[in-house]
Motif scaffolding. Sequence first.
Motif, short mmCIF file in Angstrom:
data_model
loop_
_atom_site.label_atom_id
_atom_site.label_comp_id
_atom_site.label_asym_id
_atom_site.label_seq_id
_atom_site.Cartn_x
_atom_site.Cartn_y
_atom_site.Cartn_z
N PRO A 1 0.79 -1.23 0.00
CA PRO A 1 0.00 0.00 0.00
C PRO A 1 0.82 1.28 0.00
CG PRO A 1 -0.05 -1.06 2.16
CD PRO A 1 0.62 -2.02 1.24
N ASN A 2 2.09 1.21 0.38
CA ASN A 2 2.93 2.41 0.45
C ASN A 2 3.72 2.68 -0.82
OD1 ASN A 2 2.18 2.96 3.16
ND2 ASN A 2 3.66 1.43 3.88
N ALA A 3 4.11 1.63 -1.54
CA ALA A 3 4.98 1.85 -2.70
C ALA A 3 4.70 0.88 -3.84
CB ALA A 3 6.46 1.73 -2.27
N GLY A 4 3.56 0.21 -3.81
CA GLY A 4 3.27 -0.78 -4.84
C GLY A 4 3.18 -0.18 -6.23
N ALA A 5 3.87 -0.81 -7.19
CA ALA A 5 3.94 -0.26 -8.55
C ALA A 5 2.98 -0.94 -9.51
CB ALA A 5 5.36 -0.40 -9.10
N LEU A 6 2.23 -1.95 -9.03
CA LEU A 6 1.40 -2.73 -9.95
C LEU A 6 -0.07 -2.75 -9.51
CD1 LEU A 6 3.81 -5.73 -10.64
CD2 LEU A 6 3.57 -3.59 -11.90
N HIS B 1 0.90 2.81 -8.03
CA HIS B 1 1.10 3.07 -9.46
C HIS B 1 0.62 1.85 -10.25
CE1 HIS B 1 3.65 6.41 -8.18
NE2 HIS B 1 4.29 5.57 -7.39
N ARG B 2 0.56 1.99 -11.56
CA ARG B 2 0.23 0.87 -12.44
C ARG B 2 1.22 0.89 -13.60
NH1 ARG B 2 -5.59 -1.57 -11.91
NH2 ARG B 2 -6.22 -0.61 -9.95
N VAL C 1 -0.44 -8.66 -15.00
CA VAL C 1 -0.25 -8.71 -13.55
C VAL C 1 -1.46 -9.35 -12.89
CG1 VAL C 1 0.13 -7.36 -11.46
CG2 VAL C 1 1.19 -6.64 -13.61
N PHE C 2 -1.19 -10.24 -11.95
CA PHE C 2 -2.26 -10.93 -11.23
C PHE C 2 -1.94 -10.95 -9.73
CE2 PHE C 2 -1.89 -12.68 -15.44
CZ PHE C 2 -3.20 -12.73 -15.90
#
Length: 262
Positions: free
Chosen positions: A225-230, A234-235, A248-249
Amino acid sequence: MDTWQILHIPDNPPIAPDQQPTVDVIASLIDPKFANTLVRRLNQISPLENLRHVKRVKKKFVEGGKTQLSVILCPASENGNQLGSMQNDVQELMNSHKLSPFITKVCKYAALSKEEWEEQCKLWPTSYHPPTYNIDGITGFSEEDSQSVFRFMKYAIHLAKSSDNLVHSDNDNLDTNGEGSSSLSARPYLCTGFDMYIVWEPCIMCAMALVHQRIRRIFFAFPNPNAGALGSVHRLQGERSLNHHYAVFRVLVPQQILSGEG
């Protein structure tokens, strides 16, 4: 969670079809007999570079069976004086055909579904092109494939919970002579077509490394939740400027696996 599940994380966050972002454009009613001439000229002097999904002309049927055409002259400026911001070539074309410009809204991004496209066309017609790529799993996994995904994720979680240093033990097993070096050099430099199973959703730096390695699919168990890129923050999988994209799954893991009972 009592059962395994696989969730596809789409390239862009879901948006209600009737809440899609819009931008302003400058348009005008036109005489249908001049439509082809105007469109050709406008495509030359004011191409809709960032709105390629938006059709230049809007057709409407009015009383008496007549056809009313409107054409997009150019994108509107973001400053307060939108009509006064037209470039000279557009102004000249508008004056020569005695056009009366007005501001209208069009959808900012191409539709990702038929439902989005139908809503977009209520504002101004757009094009809709369903995705043509076929990455296994996006439209559903077979039972065999699902069980394979669950098995690999269970193993990834087991490794993460283990006190053994996997990298260290791998290095211990490598032969340091020429035969060991040959074994390493025989491995592929890129991971084209490979799947990646990780416990935590990666950050931007790690996600970019997987882009460079040409990974095909990424499976992760827990969001970051703090730095997720996927998906969490972010996406990266939806960044169109990148020269490679992966699917991505997220794998939802049963509680008994996490507690060590499974």
